[in-house]
Design an enzyme around this catalytic site. Structure first.
Site, mmCIF file in Angstrom:
data_model
loop_
_atom_site.group_PDB
_atom_site.id
_atom_site.type_symbol
_atom_site.label_atom_id
_atom_site.label_comp_id
_atom_site.label_asym_id
_atom_site.label_seq_id
_atom_site.Cartn_x
_atom_site.Cartn_y
_atom_site.Cartn_z
ATOM 1 N N THR A 150 -7.264 22.019 19.838
ATOM 2 C CA THR A 150 -7.464 22.406 21.235
ATOM 3 C C THR A 150 -7.438 23.919 21.413
ATOM 4 O O THR A 150 -8.159 24.455 22.250
ATOM 5 C CB THR A 150 -6.408 21.744 22.141
ATOM 6 O OG1 THR A 150 -6.289 20.371 21.791
ATOM 7 C CG2 THR A 150 -6.798 21.859 23.594
ATOM 8 N N ASP A 153 -9.741 16.711 26.753
ATOM 9 C CA ASP A 153 -8.911 15.754 26.017
ATOM 10 C C ASP A 153 -8.861 14.403 26.730
ATOM 11 O O ASP A 153 -9.107 13.355 26.127
ATOM 12 C CB ASP A 153 -7.474 16.290 25.872
ATOM 13 C CG ASP A 153 -7.372 17.502 24.971
ATOM 14 O OD1 ASP A 153 -7.093 17.321 23.790
ATOM 15 O OD2 ASP A 153 -7.580 18.625 25.459
#
Length: 385
Positions: A153, A56
């Site tokens: 995610t 990320d």
């Protein structure tokens, strides 16, 4: 002529956005491989309990640096999901170093994607600056890049579907959308649809001859009436525009009994019970395709599914980075995206999609969209949302 000039206006932005998303896909694949092969000490939990990884922050730093360097004369405004709060802590030196190594490794290969590398490796302070630069709050005026560095995610850390999403908003309208889908196969026949449940491609390994078909980047520009898909860059290959791009279109199926609908995997993100009621009311027969991330928008745009619906739990506010890129791609591929009342989504009011009527629906065409809105109204009175 006006339409042609409009396309030229965003030519550089689209070119750079597609290239940097390809870079981000390669970065994510490398981090995902390391997560699978090692312990999960690279996975942390954000305040909302969703996992956040080195990927990320690394994607956000990489995209931020490339956009800022490329468009430095424009005072680049970037809206993105991650902040530097965790990375800035004294006990996060090892994590910051891992992010810096990941970013510098991919930036060193920028020429492979037709982009510029930094003259020397970025230090920790520069990495933090690049991430924290993505602090715009958007709004109705000006240009704003919108990034979700790793959308889905949970799918990412499970080796399942996830996406890198980058969009450009100008004066409140999404004008460019790019979706990188590293685990989504190029060929529809490689998709595994199971009627009992959805199993990710990664759990059913592709035949050796098809590994090069895994992963794609999908993009579109507002007003073009076209959406395109490119294969990922593998091995030592270089990006050559348009990189084997194929035009994609939504499905022509308009019979609900034949339609496939997809929805989020996590129940916390969407009311599966209400979606099931709407599906029943509409006459959908197939089991839902539950997919992590904006890959759902990719499935609609490519014609792999016909309907996407998301009805968030009470109190949940949809964020623009979870939808901007996917919406413009579906619409340019021939589909329709609105809220559940049939109104266009409004990307001009900051980081949230304010004023949504119940939820978000995407369809492959106007006929299914009309039937879906009717089913929503028919189901609403009997629901307890």
């Amino acid at each position: 002529m006006e339409n042609e000039n409009k396309h030229k206006k965003y030519a550089k932005e689209l070119d750079v956005a597609v290239r940097v998303v390809h870079m981000a896909c390669t970065l994510c694949q490398r981090v995902q491989e390391s997560l699978v092969s090692r312990s999960n000490d690279q996975v942390l939990s954000k305040d909302d309990d969703s996992p956040v990884t080195v990927a990320d922050w690394s994607v956000q730093a990489t995209v931020s640096w490339i956009l800022s360097e490329t468009f430095r004369d424009q005072n680049v405004s970037i809206i993105a999901e991650e902040d530097v709060q965790t990375l800035s802590k004294d006990d996060s030196a090892g994590l910051l170093a891992a992010v810096a190594n990941t970013v510098n490794e991919i930036l060193a290969e920028a020429s492979k994607y037709g982009l510029q590398s930094p003259t020397e490796a970025l230090g920790g302070a520069q990495i933090l600056e690049a991430i924290s630069r993505c602090n715009s709050t958007g709004g109705p005026i000006g240009r704003h890049w919108v990034l979700d560095p790793v959308d889905g995610t949970l799918g990412f850390v499970r080796g399942d579907q996830y996406a890198i999403a980058l969009a450009l908003i100008e004066n409140g309208k999404v004008v460019i959308g790019v979706l990188g889908c590293p685990n989504y196969p190029m060929r529809k026949e490689l998709l595994n649809h199971f009627h009992q449940c959805y199993q990710s491609i990664s759990k059913s390994p592709l035949p050796t001859s098809d590994t090069g078909q895994k992963g794609c980047v999908i993009y579109a520009q507002r007003g073009s009436g076209e959406a395109w898909m490119q294969p990922l860059i593998h091995g030592n290959n270089k990006f050559q525009w348009p990189n084997s791009a194929n035009r994609i279109k939504v499905s022509s199926i308009d019979d609900p009994e034949l339609a496939t609908f997809c929805e989020p995997v996590e129940k916390s993100n969407s009311n599966h019970i209400f979606s099931a009621g709407v599906a029943h009311s509409m006459g959908l027969k197939k089991q839902p395709l539950r997919v992590h991330s904006m890959v759902k928008y990719a499935a609609i745009a490519r014609g792999d599914a016909e309907i996407f619906m998301k009805f968030a739990s009470c109190g949940y506010k949809e964020k623009i980075w979870d939808h901007a890129a996917g919406v413009v791609i579906v619409e340019e591929a021939g589909g329709v995206v609105t809220d559940a009342g049939g109104r266009p989504l409004n990307f001009s009011r900051g980081i949230y999609l304010e004023g949504l009527d119940r939820g978000i629906i995407a369809c492959s065409g106007a006929s299914l969209h009309e039937k879906l809105i009717g089913a929503v109204y028919a189901s609403w009175d009997s629901s307890n949302l």
